[in-house]
Design an enzyme around this catalytic site. Structure first.
Site, PDB file in Angstrom:
ATOM      1  N   ASN A   9     -30.871 -28.241   7.931  1.00  0.00           N
ATOM      2  CA  ASN A   9     -31.117 -27.147   6.982  1.00  0.00           C
ATOM      3  C   ASN A   9     -30.662 -25.857   7.658  1.00  0.00           C
ATOM      4  O   ASN A   9     -31.345 -25.337   8.540  1.00  0.00           O
ATOM      5  CB  ASN A   9     -32.619 -27.109   6.658  1.00  0.00           C
ATOM      6  CG  ASN A   9     -33.006 -25.898   5.833  1.00  0.00           C
ATOM      7  OD1 ASN A   9     -32.147 -25.195   5.293  1.00  0.00           O
ATOM      8  ND2 ASN A   9     -34.312 -25.641   5.741  1.00  0.00           N
ATOM      9  N   TRP A  10     -29.496 -25.369   7.256  1.00  0.00           N
ATOM     10  CA  TRP A  10     -28.941 -24.185   7.941  1.00  0.00           C
ATOM     11  C   TRP A  10     -29.646 -22.893   7.527  1.00  0.00           C
ATOM     12  O   TRP A  10     -29.408 -21.841   8.120  1.00  0.00           O
ATOM     13  CB  TRP A  10     -27.438 -24.072   7.651  1.00  0.00           C
ATOM     14  CG  TRP A  10     -26.605 -25.135   8.311  1.00  0.00           C
ATOM     15  CD1 TRP A  10     -27.060 -26.183   9.081  1.00  0.00           C
ATOM     16  CD2 TRP A  10     -25.183 -25.258   8.278  1.00  0.00           C
ATOM     17  NE1 TRP A  10     -25.997 -26.937   9.509  1.00  0.00           N
ATOM     18  CE2 TRP A  10     -24.832 -26.405   9.036  1.00  0.00           C
ATOM     19  CE3 TRP A  10     -24.167 -24.518   7.683  1.00  0.00           C
ATOM     20  CZ2 TRP A  10     -23.503 -26.809   9.216  1.00  0.00           C
ATOM     21  CZ3 TRP A  10     -22.845 -24.925   7.856  1.00  0.00           C
ATOM     22  CH2 TRP A  10     -22.515 -26.051   8.620  1.00  0.00           C
ATOM     23  N   LYS A  11     -30.447 -22.941   6.489  1.00  0.00           N
ATOM     24  CA  LYS A  11     -31.130 -21.736   5.989  1.00  0.00           C
ATOM     25  C   LYS A  11     -30.095 -20.638   5.712  1.00  0.00           C
ATOM     26  O   LYS A  11     -28.962 -20.938   5.372  1.00  0.00           O
ATOM     27  CB  LYS A  11     -32.225 -21.293   6.959  1.00  0.00           C
ATOM     28  CG  LYS A  11     -33.153 -22.454   7.324  1.00  0.00           C
ATOM     29  CD  LYS A  11     -34.407 -22.019   8.002  1.00  0.00           C
ATOM     30  CE  LYS A  11     -35.249 -23.254   8.335  1.00  0.00           C
ATOM     31  NZ  LYS A  11     -36.556 -22.940   8.844  1.00  0.00           N
ATOM     32  N   HIS A  95     -39.455 -25.762  -0.032  1.00  0.00           N
ATOM     33  CA  HIS A  95     -39.567 -25.402   1.386  1.00  0.00           C
ATOM     34  C   HIS A  95     -40.619 -24.298   1.538  1.00  0.00           C
ATOM     35  O   HIS A  95     -40.738 -23.423   0.683  1.00  0.00           O
ATOM     36  CB  HIS A  95     -38.201 -24.931   1.908  1.00  0.00           C
ATOM     37  CG  HIS A  95     -38.181 -24.801   3.393  1.00  0.00           C
ATOM     38  ND1 HIS A  95     -38.735 -23.728   4.045  1.00  0.00           N
ATOM     39  CD2 HIS A  95     -37.710 -25.633   4.358  1.00  0.00           C
ATOM     40  CE1 HIS A  95     -38.598 -23.895   5.351  1.00  0.00           C
ATOM     41  NE2 HIS A  95     -37.971 -25.048   5.568  1.00  0.00           N
ATOM     42  N   GLU A  97     -40.667 -21.705   3.202  1.00  0.00           N
ATOM     43  CA  GLU A  97     -40.119 -20.338   3.127  1.00  0.00           C
ATOM     44  C   GLU A  97     -39.964 -19.908   1.669  1.00  0.00           C
ATOM     45  O   GLU A  97     -40.162 -18.740   1.330  1.00  0.00           O
ATOM     46  CB  GLU A  97     -38.792 -20.268   3.894  1.00  0.00           C
ATOM     47  CG  GLU A  97     -39.031 -20.274   5.401  1.00  0.00           C
ATOM     48  CD  GLU A  97     -37.919 -20.883   6.228  1.00  0.00           C
ATOM     49  OE1 GLU A  97     -36.800 -21.055   5.726  1.00  0.00           O
ATOM     50  OE2 GLU A  97     -38.183 -21.191   7.410  1.00  0.00           O
ATOM     51  N   GLU A 166     -43.610 -30.762   6.640  1.00  0.00           N
ATOM     52  CA  GLU A 166     -43.267 -29.658   7.528  1.00  0.00           C
ATOM     53  C   GLU A 166     -44.483 -28.748   7.699  1.00  0.00           C
ATOM     54  O   GLU A 166     -44.744 -27.882   6.857  1.00  0.00           O
ATOM     55  CB  GLU A 166     -42.122 -28.836   6.928  1.00  0.00           C
ATOM     56  CG  GLU A 166     -40.847 -29.629   6.738  1.00  0.00           C
ATOM     57  CD  GLU A 166     -39.615 -28.730   6.784  1.00  0.00           C
ATOM     58  OE1 GLU A 166     -38.738 -29.010   7.600  1.00  0.00           O
ATOM     59  OE2 GLU A 166     -39.556 -27.754   6.028  1.00  0.00           O
ATOM     60  N   GLY A 172     -39.732 -23.184  13.008  1.00  0.00           N
ATOM     61  CA  GLY A 172     -39.064 -22.074  13.685  1.00  0.00           C
ATOM     62  C   GLY A 172     -39.904 -21.432  14.774  1.00  0.00           C
ATOM     63  O   GLY A 172     -39.596 -20.346  15.256  1.00  0.00           O
ATOM     64  N   SER A 209     -39.476 -27.536  14.285  1.00  0.00           N
ATOM     65  CA  SER A 209     -39.075 -27.443  15.693  1.00  0.00           C
ATOM     66  C   SER A 209     -38.629 -28.780  16.277  1.00  0.00           C
ATOM     67  O   SER A 209     -38.862 -29.053  17.456  1.00  0.00           O
ATOM     68  CB  SER A 209     -40.185 -26.806  16.527  1.00  0.00           C
ATOM     69  OG  SER A 209     -40.451 -25.499  16.058  1.00  0.00           O
TER      70      SER A 209
HETATM   71  P1  PGA Z   1     -36.958 -25.575  12.375  1.00  0.00           P
HETATM   72  O1  PGA Z   1     -36.947 -25.579  10.768  1.00  0.00           O
HETATM   73  O2  PGA Z   1     -36.338 -26.888  12.799  1.00  0.00           O
HETATM   74  O3  PGA Z   1     -36.118 -24.387  12.757  1.00  0.00           O
HETATM   75  O4  PGA Z   1     -38.367 -25.471  12.812  1.00  0.00           O
HETATM   76  C1  PGA Z   1     -37.230 -26.732  10.035  1.00  0.00           C
HETATM   77  C2  PGA Z   1     -37.198 -26.398   8.572  1.00  0.00           C
HETATM   78  O5  PGA Z   1     -37.656 -25.319   8.193  1.00  0.00           O
HETATM   79  O6  PGA Z   1     -36.718 -27.203   7.754  1.00  0.00           O
END
Ligand code: PGA
Length: 250
Positions: A9-11, A95, A97, A166, A172, A209
């Site tokens: 997931n490149w966000k 997600h 976010e 998650e 993150g 992470s």
């Molecule tokens: P991360 O993100 O690996 O940077 O913790 C995972 C995600 O949000 O899908």
């Protein structure tokens, strides 16, 4: 069906040049294994060219979000049909976010899941608890109600559904959930899905992470069927190491 799904997931990272550079590294990788599916979810703007550049028989392509309506006056939004038309096979929905920053609730997420499955896309539904919810001992009840609400009346194309666990506090932050936490939570989600969808084999991914150092151990836990990887997926060498860890477990 593959045994593992390793999804990047490149966000909201990478410009077109970065995306080309990473895609070229992935594209030239030789060690693909049909038991481990690789999925890349870049920003919307890169989907079209990446579907032309990548060998889609080896690397699947997904979007990070989609809108719940099919078409119309929704400035700035992207529909399922648009995703399908550029060769996108997967979509990440719900997600944390999106839930936290963009105030998406379970009802909207349910609508998105429903319409994306109807459109023939494969859906990665994200669920997870906050640290406060975990400390209050409410993890399973939060996850249970996220699953109840986000999958309300979702009874079709279940073979295209995946769930990503998650923990919000692990995304993150460099703080991974412990193996015991991951194991307990994945068992809970697996029991829920087995009860709800008899005989289904819905993959449950862990996200938060995950990196090339911890991936093998996490992926070896029962009921962990893959990873949703943010930060570490931006470095193609690290991402390929994670992919390789899954191959080593086959
Ligand atoms: P991360 O993100 O690996 O940077 O913790 C995972 C995600 O949000 O899908």
């Amino acid at each position: 069906m593959s045994k593992y799904l390793i999804a990047g997931n490149w966000k909201m990272n990478t410009n077109l040049d970065d995306a080309k550079r990473i895609s070229n590294v992935l594209h030239s990788y030789k060690n693909f294994d049909s038991e481990v599916e690789m999925l890349i979810c870049p920003p919307f703007t890169h989907l079209n060219f990446m579907s032309e550049l990548l060998d889609m028989s080896r690397i699947s392509l997904g979007a990070q979000n989609v809108y719940s309506e099919t078409e119309g006056a929704y400035t700035g939004e992207i529909s399922n049909d648009m995703l399908v038309s550029v060769g996108c096979e997967y979509v990440i929905i719900g997600h944390s976010e999106r839930r936290i920053i963009f105030s998406e609730n379970n009802e909207l997420i349910n609508k998105k899941v429903t319409n994306s499955l109807k459109a023939g896309l494969r859906v990665i539904l994200c669920i997870g608890e906050t640290m406060q919810e975990r400390e209050e001992g409410r993890t399973n009840s939060i996850l249970g109600s996220q699953l109840d609400d986000c999958l309300n009346k979702v009874e079709f194309n279940i073979e295209n559904l995946k769930v990503a666990y998650e923990p919000v506090w692990a995304i993150g932050t460099g703080k991974t959930a412990t193996n015991e936490q991951i194991s307990d939570t994945h068992d809970f989600i697996s029991d829920y899905l087995k009860k709800r969808y008899e005989n289904s084999h819905i993959k449950i991914l862990y996200g938060g992470s995950m990196n090339s150092t911890n991936a093998k151990e996490i992926l070896s836990i029962e009921n962990v069927n893959g990873g949703l990887i943010g930060g570490a997926s931006l470095n193609p060498e690290s991402f390929l190491e994670i992919y390789n860890s899954a191959i080593e477990l086959i």
